[in-house]
Scaffold this active site. Structure first.
Site, PDB file in Angstrom:
ATOM      1  N   GLY A  15     -23.309 -17.448  -5.257  1.00 34.07           N
ATOM      2  CA  GLY A  15     -24.072 -16.961  -6.401  1.00 34.07           C
ATOM      3  C   GLY A  15     -25.293 -17.807  -6.683  1.00 34.07           C
ATOM      4  O   GLY A  15     -25.540 -18.197  -7.827  1.00 34.07           O
ATOM      5  N   VAL A  68     -17.483 -12.291  -2.372  1.00 36.07           N
ATOM      6  CA  VAL A  68     -16.605 -13.435  -2.147  1.00 36.07           C
ATOM      7  C   VAL A  68     -15.216 -13.243  -2.736  1.00 36.07           C
ATOM      8  O   VAL A  68     -14.393 -14.157  -2.699  1.00 36.07           O
ATOM      9  CB  VAL A  68     -17.230 -14.743  -2.689  1.00 36.07           C
ATOM     10  CG1 VAL A  68     -18.401 -15.164  -1.815  1.00 36.07           C
ATOM     11  CG2 VAL A  68     -17.651 -14.608  -4.145  1.00 36.07           C
ATOM     12  N   TYR A 161     -11.751 -14.939 -18.626  1.00 39.40           N
ATOM     13  CA  TYR A 161     -12.614 -16.000 -18.105  1.00 39.40           C
ATOM     14  C   TYR A 161     -11.960 -17.355 -18.328  1.00 39.40           C
ATOM     15  O   TYR A 161     -11.877 -18.182 -17.417  1.00 39.40           O
ATOM     16  CB  TYR A 161     -13.977 -15.938 -18.798  1.00 39.40           C
ATOM     17  CG  TYR A 161     -14.922 -17.046 -18.391  1.00 39.40           C
ATOM     18  CD1 TYR A 161     -15.630 -16.973 -17.196  1.00 39.40           C
ATOM     19  CD2 TYR A 161     -15.117 -18.152 -19.209  1.00 39.40           C
ATOM     20  CE1 TYR A 161     -16.509 -17.979 -16.818  1.00 39.40           C
ATOM     21  CE2 TYR A 161     -15.996 -19.163 -18.846  1.00 39.40           C
ATOM     22  CZ  TYR A 161     -16.684 -19.075 -17.656  1.00 39.40           C
ATOM     23  OH  TYR A 161     -17.546 -20.088 -17.299  1.00 39.40           O
ATOM     24  N   ALA A 163      -8.807 -17.966 -18.795  1.00 42.82           N
ATOM     25  CA  ALA A 163      -7.599 -18.038 -17.967  1.00 42.82           C
ATOM     26  C   ALA A 163      -7.948 -18.344 -16.517  1.00 42.82           C
ATOM     27  O   ALA A 163      -7.316 -19.184 -15.865  1.00 42.82           O
ATOM     28  CB  ALA A 163      -6.826 -16.719 -18.069  1.00 42.82           C
ATOM     29  N   ALA A 164      -8.976 -17.678 -15.993  1.00 39.80           N
ATOM     30  CA  ALA A 164      -9.366 -17.893 -14.601  1.00 39.80           C
ATOM     31  C   ALA A 164      -9.911 -19.300 -14.387  1.00 39.80           C
ATOM     32  O   ALA A 164      -9.589 -19.961 -13.397  1.00 39.80           O
ATOM     33  CB  ALA A 164     -10.414 -16.855 -14.190  1.00 39.80           C
ATOM     34  N   LYS A 165     -10.736 -19.785 -15.312  1.00 40.49           N
ATOM     35  CA  LYS A 165     -11.316 -21.119 -15.154  1.00 40.49           C
ATOM     36  C   LYS A 165     -10.245 -22.208 -15.285  1.00 40.49           C
ATOM     37  O   LYS A 165     -10.339 -23.257 -14.625  1.00 40.49           O
ATOM     38  CB  LYS A 165     -12.425 -21.349 -16.188  1.00 40.49           C
ATOM     39  CG  LYS A 165     -13.694 -20.573 -15.899  1.00 40.49           C
ATOM     40  CD  LYS A 165     -14.296 -20.930 -14.547  1.00 40.49           C
ATOM     41  CE  LYS A 165     -15.689 -20.347 -14.369  1.00 40.49           C
ATOM     42  NZ  LYS A 165     -16.217 -20.562 -13.001  1.00 40.49           N
TER      43      LYS A 165
END
Length: 246
Positions: A15, A68, A161, A163-165
């Site tokens: 990115g 990705v 977001y 949770a993912a991070k």
């Protein structure tokens, strides 16, 4: 500004057509790295960044396109990089979408997209980069987290977001433990509000958002040869922010 010697190293920043990813790519190029500028849909911006990277560092820069979050696409883009620049030495996992809504208003596709672009992408690119790093016994993986992730900060808004991070930070520690005998380090940088944010809170620490230089300083520190014993760490770039309410 820190100046690690990255001559002869190949860096991939996911990115990196614009925004913070672009700043990462240019910082690495200025310090001698050959850079792979990755994009998903921003083709023109990616080519502009690659040209600026060549001018900034004098090394090579290539543009690679891919999703990705999918293994085949990740394998293809790494194959392109390896053919043009050689094995990836520095991997910066910058890709990650947001969903700034209350969690009950987030649709399934949005939920999956946020989890996959932040966490699944980090897993896939790291897994693909490791064989080359292990073969040469040198590598730097730097993942992008979020400020106060270590404190377990959550919010009903943008919850996938967070949770993912949080998963990214746990993955970073796991990767550091799994590569401690391989000459590889895995770390994270976690900004709060960066200069390219769409909205700024009224009470920003130090009266301003982080600029790109604030964040790239941490990246360059982790990439330095003398940082080879520092792994599994997370630097929060938040100006001393202490969250009281979200």
């Amino acid at each position: 500004m820190l100046s690690p010697d990255l001559d002869g190293r190949t860096a991939l920043v996911t990115g990196s057509a614009a925004g913070l990813g672009r700043a990462f790519a240019l910082a690495l190029a200025r310090n001698g790295a050959d850079v792979a500028v990755h994009y998903h849909s921003s083709e023109a911006a990616a080519y502009a960044t690659a040209e600026e990277a060549r001018e900034a560092g004098g090394g090579d820069a290539v543009v690679v396109q891919g999703d990705v979050t999918h293994p085949d696409s990740v394998d293809d883009l790494f194959g392109e990089i390896e053919a043009e620049l050689g094995s990836v030495d520095v991997l910066v996992n910058n890709v990650g979408n947001f969903a700034p809504k209350h969690w009950t208003d987030i649709e399934y596709d949005e939920w999956v997209n946020v989890l996959h672009t932040n966490l699944t992408a980090t897993y896939l690119t790291s897994k693909r980069a490791l064989p080359g790093m292990r073969e040469q016994e040198w590598g730097r993986v730097v993942n992008v987290g979020y400020a106060s992730g270590e404190k377990g900060l959550v919010s009903p808004k943008n919850f996938p977001y967070f949770a993912a991070k949080t998963g990214v930070l746990m993955f970073t520690r796991m990767l550091a433990a799994d590569t401690q005998s391989d000459g590889i380090t895995a770390n994270a940088v976690s900004p709060y509000v960066v200069e390219n944010s769409d909205e700024f809170p009224d009470d920003l620490p130090r009266g301003r958002p982080a600029d790109y230089r604030d964040v790239t300083q941490a990246l360059l520190f982790f990439c330095d040869e003398n940082s080879d014993y520092i792994s599994g760490e997370n630097i929060e770039i938040d100006g001393g922010w202490l969250p009281e309410d979200v």
